[in-house]
Design an enzyme around this catalytic site. Sequence first.
Site, short mmCIF file in Angstrom:
data_model
loop_
_atom_site.label_atom_id
_atom_site.label_comp_id
_atom_site.label_asym_id
_atom_site.label_seq_id
_atom_site.Cartn_x
_atom_site.Cartn_y
_atom_site.Cartn_z
N ASP A 271 -0.23 -1.77 -8.98
CA ASP A 271 -1.56 -2.34 -8.81
C ASP A 271 -2.50 -1.36 -8.13
O ASP A 271 -3.57 -1.05 -8.62
CB ASP A 271 -1.50 -3.67 -8.04
CG ASP A 271 -0.68 -3.59 -6.75
OD1 ASP A 271 -0.19 -2.49 -6.40
OD2 ASP A 271 -0.53 -4.64 -6.08
N ARG B 226 -4.40 -13.52 -5.86
CA ARG B 226 -3.89 -12.70 -6.97
C ARG B 226 -4.50 -13.12 -8.29
O ARG B 226 -4.63 -12.32 -9.21
CB ARG B 226 -2.37 -12.85 -7.10
CG ARG B 226 -1.57 -12.24 -5.98
CD ARG B 226 -0.10 -12.22 -6.38
NE ARG B 226 0.79 -12.06 -5.24
CZ ARG B 226 1.07 -10.90 -4.67
NH1 ARG B 226 0.53 -9.79 -5.12
NH2 ARG B 226 1.89 -10.84 -3.64
N ASP C 110 -2.40 3.11 -2.02
CA ASP C 110 -3.15 3.23 -0.77
C ASP C 110 -2.66 4.47 -0.04
O ASP C 110 -3.18 5.57 -0.25
CB ASP C 110 -2.97 1.94 0.04
CG ASP C 110 -3.79 1.94 1.33
OD1 ASP C 110 -4.51 2.91 1.57
OD2 ASP C 110 -3.70 0.96 2.08
N PHE D 63 -10.11 -3.42 2.11
CA PHE D 63 -9.01 -4.27 1.66
C PHE D 63 -9.52 -5.17 0.54
O PHE D 63 -10.45 -5.95 0.73
CB PHE D 63 -8.43 -5.11 2.80
CG PHE D 63 -7.12 -5.72 2.41
CD1 PHE D 63 -5.95 -4.99 2.51
CD2 PHE D 63 -7.06 -7.01 1.91
CE1 PHE D 63 -4.73 -5.53 2.11
CE2 PHE D 63 -5.85 -7.56 1.50
CZ PHE D 63 -4.68 -6.82 1.61
N ASP E 40 -3.18 -9.28 -3.40
CA ASP E 40 -3.21 -10.48 -2.58
C ASP E 40 -3.56 -10.21 -1.13
O ASP E 40 -3.52 -9.07 -0.66
CB ASP E 40 -1.84 -11.16 -2.59
CG ASP E 40 -0.83 -10.42 -1.70
OD1 ASP E 40 -0.67 -9.19 -1.89
OD2 ASP E 40 -0.24 -11.05 -0.81
N GLY F 271 2.29 -7.40 -7.25
CA GLY F 271 0.91 -7.02 -7.52
C GLY F 271 0.64 -6.55 -8.93
O GLY F 271 -0.46 -6.70 -9.45
#
Length: 193
Positions: free
Chosen positions: A114, A179, A117, A166, A173, A58
Amino acid sequence: MFNNGTRLADVDANYVAADLDRVITTADEISDRVIEMAAQIDSDYAGRDVLLVGVLNGAVMVMSDLSRAMQSHLTMDWMAVSSYGAGTKSSGVVRILKDLTTDVLDRHVLIVEDIVDTGLTLSYLVENLKGRGAASVEVAAMFRKPAALTTAVDVKYIGFDIPNDFVVGYGLDFNGRYRNLRDVAVLGKHMYS
Ligand code: IMP
């Protein structure tokens, strides 16, 4: 002329527009923010060589942009970890799929990620690299979701705080796709529910 004068910035994502809900961060906003982050990192690491550790896959885009926006000597290495598998939920287990080739002993390490979360991946990586004797370990992440705000992981450089959706694009991705989008967009729920 190879491309009829089309510039990278003009390439859009029409071919996937129906898969996406809405754009949350445009390529221009990302690029402006990357330059600000790079300047801050340059100033914080003045006089010290920094080792950027990109988290595959990512972080490929942010690593590429951030490193080129920086105005100081740096080296780069990569790790690959898995925490998500195929889908939109964290599996809760972090595995190293590809390790560094650099010895981080006494090095100033900046992990480039990237998105944060749950923070599970990063807290694992930070502890892992500190355990190898790095002189310092900090984190730069392009995006952060609300759940990450309550985790123990300290992310020194953040691009954008985003809603708990999301998202795909700029390295992020869904099942390996999207991506290469230049903007970051919320993936339509119809794509996975
Ligand atoms: P964490 O361990 O829960 O913080 O998850 C971090 C990793 O999960 C990131 O490096 C991404 O690869 C992936 N991830 C988390 N949220 C998203 C998202 O919205 N889109 C795509 N990948 C995500």
